[in-house]
Design an enzyme around this catalytic site. Structure first.
Site, PDB file in Angstrom:
ATOM      1  N   ASP A 194       1.527   4.089  -4.885  1.00 16.49           N
ATOM      2  CA  ASP A 194       1.325   2.691  -5.032  1.00 16.49           C
ATOM      3  C   ASP A 194       0.755   1.605  -5.968  1.00 16.49           C
ATOM      4  O   ASP A 194       0.702   0.800  -5.692  1.00 16.49           O
ATOM      5  CB  ASP A 194       1.256   2.431  -3.572  1.00 16.49           C
ATOM      6  CG  ASP A 194       2.441   2.188  -3.164  1.00 16.49           C
ATOM      7  OD1 ASP A 194       3.447   1.567  -2.905  1.00 16.49           O
ATOM      8  OD2 ASP A 194       2.317   1.756  -1.720  1.00 16.49           O
TER       9      ASP A 194
ATOM     10  N   GLN B  20       4.446   2.697   4.257  1.00 16.86           N
ATOM     11  CA  GLN B  20       4.929   1.834   4.470  1.00 16.86           C
ATOM     12  C   GLN B  20       4.166   0.118   5.313  1.00 16.86           C
ATOM     13  O   GLN B  20       3.934   0.682   5.984  1.00 16.86           O
ATOM     14  CB  GLN B  20       7.101   1.958   4.701  1.00 16.86           C
ATOM     15  CG  GLN B  20       7.726   1.041   5.380  1.00 16.86           C
ATOM     16  CD  GLN B  20       8.305   0.446   2.849  1.00 16.86           C
ATOM     17  OE1 GLN B  20       8.504   1.946   2.283  1.00 16.86           O
ATOM     18  NE2 GLN B  20       8.331  -0.549   3.176  1.00 16.86           N
TER      19      GLN B  20
ATOM     20  N   LYS C 123      14.483   5.641  -0.749  1.00 19.24           N
ATOM     21  CA  LYS C 123      13.314   6.413  -1.006  1.00 19.24           C
ATOM     22  C   LYS C 123      12.742   7.374  -1.392  1.00 19.24           C
ATOM     23  O   LYS C 123      13.369   8.256  -1.957  1.00 19.24           O
ATOM     24  CB  LYS C 123      11.281   5.802  -1.120  1.00 19.24           C
ATOM     25  CG  LYS C 123      11.670   4.522  -1.269  1.00 19.24           C
ATOM     26  CD  LYS C 123       9.868   3.925  -0.653  1.00 19.24           C
ATOM     27  CE  LYS C 123       9.779   2.723  -1.167  1.00 19.24           C
ATOM     28  NZ  LYS C 123       8.735   1.669  -0.301  1.00 19.24           N
TER      29      LYS C 123
END
Ligand code: NAD
Length: 290
Positions: A119, A96, A52
């Site tokens: 997200d 994460q 990422k």
């Protein structure tokens, strides 16, 4: 004859759009910034986080990678989230998953500034998805699946779609996206308590499998000409491979593919889309925050 939906190619196209959008934002004096927080030393999570951050660098985004020890307390993690919420150089924050067991992930998600929740897991963004409010953030994996369907020219309006799995990360938002205005599919959500899953799947023009069970969807579950999107990523032992394992999806690809009009492979299908949509969401956050 099925066509294979090339997730790598579609993701590359999305990232090219992102490159252009990043340049436009920078010309207006806004450098989009993404912070990725990782707690602990899960090797797969380290790989995801690094890729990422690398993608951000390649496209000209600012990024921060924050790696915290596995023993980090809930309060310490919340303090990091609060610091990032207040950092004007950061537009998107991602913690994460999965964090170590002692971390209450839901509380962490709720602590995020929803305007930076790229997200799309914060309750405010979940509500916006249900309300079809485009200022919300759509979870990256189901958003990626929708892009794959569009890229493959699949008509969702009026189609019978079956989503297998009802997680907040994939199944539930996927169902909302498929039934939303503009997509207009007729959606069935199946899960671990559903009866006659093969029968439910046989009705489907579109199957989205997001379960986490290797090669569960068999050829006789799939109608001739159906479109199959395989979200699953499962490791199965394979002594013939160097690593000792290989990745397979939730769909028995070799037997299902010949029956489909289009299908995503694993790897190389949905996987590459998730990161591309994460960058897309970060740019949306940068535009909205200004
Ligand atoms: P999850 O474990 O949170 O949810 C799994 C869902 O499957 C549950 O809703 C459960 O009810 C359902 N289920 C379990 N057993 C079932 C059965 N026998 N029949 C029908 N339904 C059943 O998982 P998740 O986070 O939604 O992820 C699902 C899969 O997708 C995993 O393999 C995961 O690795 C993969 N995934 C891939 C990406 C990507 O980028 N490609 C992103 C997220 C998840």
């Amino acid at each position: 004859m099925s066509s294979v939906i090339d997730g790598k190619a579609v993701a590359a196209a999305v990232l090219e759009e992102c490159r252009a959008e990043t340049a436009e934002l920078k010309a207006k004096g806004i450098t989009p910034g993404l912070a990725v927080v990782l707690v602990g030393d899960d090797p797969a999570s380290h790989v995801y986080v690094s890729s990422k951050v690398k993608t951000c660098g390649e496209l000209g985004l600012h990024s921060r990678k924050i790696v915290l020890p596995a023993a980090t307390t809930q309060e310490e993690l919340l303090a990091v989230v609060r610091e990032l919420n207040a950092d004007p150089a950061i537009h998107g924050i991602l913690v994460q998953s999965p964090p170590p067991k002692h971390i209450n992930e839901e509380e962490v998600v709720r602590a995020l500034d929803p305007r930076k929740d790229v997200d799309g897991f914060h309750p405010e963004n979940v509500a916006k998805l249900a309300l079809e409010d485009p200022t919300g953030f759509v979870p990256c994996t189901p958003a990626g699946c929708m892009r794959l369907l569009a890229a493959a020219g699949v008509k969702t309006a009026g189609a019978e779609a079956v989503v297998i799995g009802r997680s907040m990360i994939v199944g539930k938002p996927m169902a909302l996206l498929l039934m939303a205005k503009g997509s207009d599919a007729t959606v069935t959500v199946a899960h671990s308590r559903s009866k006659d899953l093969p029968g439910i799947c046989r009705r489907a023009d579109i199957i989205v499998a997001a379960v986490g069970r290797p090669e569960m969807v068999k050829a006789d579950w799939v109608k001739e000409g159906a479109v199959v999107i395989d979200v699953g990523i499962n490791r199965v032992d394979d002594p013939s491979s160097k690593k000792g394992y290989r990745l397979v999806g939730d769909v028995a690809y070799d037997e299902v593919a010949p029956k489909c009009s289009a299908i995503t492979p694993v790897p190389g299908g949905v996987g590459p889309m998730t990161i591309a949509l994460l960058i897309k969401n970060t740019l949306q956050a940068a535009r909205q925050l200004g």
